[in-house]
Design a protein around this motif. Structure first.
Motif, short mmCIF file in Angstrom:
data_model
loop_
_atom_site.label_atom_id
_atom_site.label_comp_id
_atom_site.label_asym_id
_atom_site.label_seq_id
_atom_site.Cartn_x
_atom_site.Cartn_y
_atom_site.Cartn_z
N UNK A 64 0.84 -1.20 0.00
CA UNK A 64 0.00 0.00 0.00
C UNK A 64 0.87 1.24 0.00
N UNK A 65 0.48 2.24 -0.78
CA UNK A 65 1.11 3.56 -0.75
C UNK A 65 0.06 4.55 -0.26
N UNK A 66 0.39 5.30 0.79
CA UNK A 66 -0.55 6.27 1.36
C UNK A 66 0.07 7.65 1.41
N UNK A 67 -0.75 8.66 1.18
CA UNK A 67 -0.31 10.05 1.26
C UNK A 67 -1.52 10.93 1.53
N UNK A 68 -1.32 12.22 1.69
CA UNK A 68 -2.43 13.14 1.84
C UNK A 68 -3.17 13.26 0.51
N UNK A 69 -4.46 13.51 0.57
CA UNK A 69 -5.28 13.55 -0.65
C UNK A 69 -4.77 14.58 -1.64
N UNK A 70 -4.32 15.75 -1.12
CA UNK A 70 -3.88 16.81 -2.04
C UNK A 70 -2.59 16.45 -2.77
N UNK A 71 -1.87 15.46 -2.26
CA UNK A 71 -0.62 15.04 -2.92
C UNK A 71 -0.80 13.79 -3.77
N UNK A 72 -2.01 13.32 -3.89
CA UNK A 72 -2.24 12.02 -4.52
C UNK A 72 -2.35 12.13 -6.03
N UNK A 73 -2.24 10.96 -6.67
CA UNK A 73 -2.40 10.85 -8.12
C UNK A 73 -2.90 9.45 -8.44
N UNK A 74 -3.79 9.32 -9.41
CA UNK A 74 -4.25 7.98 -9.81
C UNK A 74 -3.12 7.07 -10.26
N UNK A 75 -1.97 7.66 -10.64
CA UNK A 75 -0.83 6.85 -11.06
C UNK A 75 -0.28 6.01 -9.91
N UNK A 76 -0.64 6.36 -8.68
CA UNK A 76 -0.18 5.57 -7.53
C UNK A 76 -0.60 4.11 -7.66
N UNK A 77 -1.77 3.90 -8.25
CA UNK A 77 -2.27 2.53 -8.40
C UNK A 77 -1.35 1.72 -9.31
N UNK A 78 -0.92 2.33 -10.41
CA UNK A 78 -0.02 1.63 -11.33
C UNK A 78 1.33 1.36 -10.68
N UNK A 79 1.81 2.33 -9.91
CA UNK A 79 3.11 2.18 -9.25
C UNK A 79 3.09 1.03 -8.24
N UNK A 80 2.05 1.01 -7.41
CA UNK A 80 2.01 -0.03 -6.37
C UNK A 80 1.73 -1.39 -7.00
N UNK A 81 0.95 -1.42 -8.07
CA UNK A 81 0.67 -2.68 -8.75
C UNK A 81 1.96 -3.27 -9.35
#
Length: 608
Positions: A183-200
């Motif tokens: 899991x990758x977690x951060x504050x909402x304002x720093x987030x990006x949908x690309x996080x899903x691809x990175x963690x996958x």
């Protein structure tokens, strides 16, 4: 960006509507969740609500029984280190959990994000299962079996609203079983949908490491087996995980049933301390010597390679205990010892022989074994078979109170067995009292037998009771029920007869098959509980598979939490109501078919 903010506001409004209650305290939602909320998130909200998660106050639960030396941890470490370096400029945290959503490790690129996550207990040891804290990027990943990106108001838990998290399941490439979540977690304002691809992508890298690790262990076992086979002209076998190997000589010397017995004993030797060298008698009468070598990669066991020699092939002589007298025998609560007119598993036969020998020679004896394995009952039963006129006196370790010197021994001349249970749990003062009493017993001229039981699986030299070991002359171990499943039909039948009394009750072949497939982590004590539950459903007649508790229908290799056990039983009932139809079962439970299939595999439920 404005579109993203507007969408999140609509999701927040939908969540508020979902959680709204009417004046009576009943759930007020009647309309479907708006399309702006992803179906998988809406389904998770419903599961969270049904599980009783409080959206305002739910908190993660801490566990201290984590396995921090697991294969998952080892294979994940280099991937997490690389990911931390690649994303060092972003304020985020990388979390690894086990298959039960319990956090194993957390690393962050920014001290602030670490402090904020501490406030919501997203830290090692805490459980982020969906049924505990609601929709999130860990528990919901495990529920859905797929990678997810959960941001802001999509979280069910109000305390998680300021965070975004992307999680992906980590599967064993060979078994398909989910081992954990990255899991990758951060504050909402720093987030990006690309996080899903990175963690996958990172999760897939961990899966490749798991495959390599498993291959390395299998390769190490295979190479050790080949070397052993090249050095000897005798029988060679290798056992590890799901792998079983045997050379041509082993195949020719031993029948399939004999090979299976040797394999099972090899697994037992693999878990024991000390050298894996032993001699066993097979049910066919063959006496074989086993010389084993443990094989590992690093600190991890891959299996065991055995050199097997036949010592003798004398005709098998059934092991028969001394017949009990017709007079009264001291009743003892607990599991029933096996009958004396049946063939026993190799481990059980060895245990009974050791106890009988010690009792006949009046050697002080320690009986070890896991809790619930029937140590006390077997010991007392065998004593009354060896000494039909004897009496038994049992002292429990809890609140141990030994007699004063003036009243140390009861009057009479009949033989007596003094048993002190779970001596490994004694405190220092209790050890001192027992030590003095053992001295008095040893000095007595009466025909006394002394025995003690201990439930610890390893001998900790720092425990107080170790000072008592010098007072004992012999020891035996009662193997756990999972290592003597050959005895299960006899044990289950006798336990059932003991529970049912004069009632006419029996186990159907189907029920016996269910019992034989379960691993009984709490041993005979758990078998008793299962049969007691079955008798509540069917007090007389033939007990059927559906009469047994839900956990008996699972092949899960670990003890499930209360929540997991409840979920497993719910699935089993739904399967029965749907006549085994998985599509209708998933619809009745309100979960995706993929989620149902994953849970069937996780809980080892036989849905055939």
């Amino acid at each position: 960006m404005p579109e993203t903010a507007a969408r999140r506001r609509r999701i927040a409004a939908a969540r508020a509507d979902f959680l709204r209650f009417d004046g009576t305290g009943a759930h007020a939602r009647t309309a479907p969740v708006p399309d702006v909320v992803a179906g998988i998130v809406a389904a998770s909200w419903q599961r969270s609500f049904s599980a009783g998660v409080n959206a305002a106050t739910a908190q993660a639960v801490f566990h201290d029984d984590l396995d921090l030396t697991s294969r998952l941890m080892r294979c994940s470490k280099p991937v997490i280190a690389r990911l931390s370096d690649d994303m060092a400029q972003m304020p985020l945290s990388i979390v690894l959990t086990d298959a039960r959503a319990r956090i194993l490790s957390r690393s962050e690129t920014n001290r602030t994000i670490g402090t904020l996550l501490d406030q919501v207990s997203l830290a090692p040891g805490f459980n982020y299962a969906e049924g505990v804290v609601g929709t999130n990027g860990i528990g919901t990943v495990l529920e859905s079996g797929q990678s997810l990106y959960i941001v802001g108001p999509e979280h069910f838990n109000e305390n998680l609203q300021s965070f975004a998290c992307a999680g992906s399941p980590i599967r064993d490439p060979l078994t398909g079983r989910v081992e954990g979540v990255l899991d990758i977690s951060c504050l909402s304002e720093d987030s990006s949908p690309l996080m899903r691809s990175v963690v996958q992508s990172a999760a897939h890298e961990i899966e490749r490491n798991l495959l390599v690790d498993r291959s390395q262990r299998q390769q190490a076992l295979f190479e050790a087996y080949v070397r052993a086979d090249a050095r000897t002209r005798g029988a060679v076998m290798a056992v590890g995980g799901t792998m079983v190997m045997g050379n041509a000589i082993a195949q020719s010397l031993f029948e399939p049933a004999e090979q299976w017995a040797i394999h099972e004993h090899a697994r037992y030797l693999l878990t024991r301390r000390g050298q894996p060298i032993d001699q066993i008698e097979l049910t066919s009468g063959k006496v074989v010597n086993l010389r084993g070598t443990r094989v590992g990669t690093g600190d991890n066991l891959a299996g065991i390679v055995l050199l097997v020699d036949i010592e003798s092939e004398a005709a098998r002589v059934p092991f028969v205990l001394p017949a009990a007298a017709t007079g009264a025998i001291t009743p003892v609560a607990g599991p029933i010892a096996p009958a004396d007119d049946v063939d026993r598993s190799l481990l059980a036969k060895r245990t009974y022989t050791g106890i009988v020998d010690a009792l006949q020679q009046r050697r002080s004896l320690i009986v070890g074994g896991e809790a619930g394995s029937g140590k006390l009952s077997v010991l007392v039963d065998l004593f009354h078979r060896v000494v039909p006129t004897g009496r038994t006196r049992v002292y429990a370790s809890t609140g141990l109170s030994v007699p004063a010197p003036s009243e140390d021994l009861p009057s009479g001349t009949e033989p007596m067995l003094f048993v002190f249970t779970n001596i490994d749990q004694l405190t220092e003062p209790a050890v001192d009292d027992l030590d003095r009493f053992l001295v008095l017993l040893a000095a007595s001229e009466r025909p006394l037998s002394i025995a003690a039981t201990m439930s610890g699986t390893d001998l900790d030299p720092a425990l107080p009771f170790t000072r008592l070991l010098a007072r004992f002359e012999a020891s035996v171990t009662v193997a756990p029920l999972r290592h003597r499943l050959d005895d299960l039909p006899v044990i289950a039948t006798r336990v059932l007869a003991n529970l049912a009394g004069p009632r006419h009750v029996s186990l159907s072949p189907g029920a016996m098959r269910v019992l034989s497939r379960y691993t009984w982590p709490r041993n005979i004590r758990q078998l008793e509980e299962a049969l007691e539950a079955a008798l509540l459903k069917r007090p007389v007649g033939e007990i059927q598979p559906e009469d047994l508790p839900g956990y008996c229908h699972t092949g899960a290799r670990r003890l499930l939490s209360p929540m997991e056990a409840g979920e497993r039983d719910l699935i089993i009932r739904a399967l029965r109501d749907a006549d085994g139809n998985r599509v209708r079962t998933a619809e009745a439970l309100g979960i995706a078919r993929s989620s149902l299939y994953r849970k069937l595999k996780t809980f080892g439920i036989d849905a055939a």
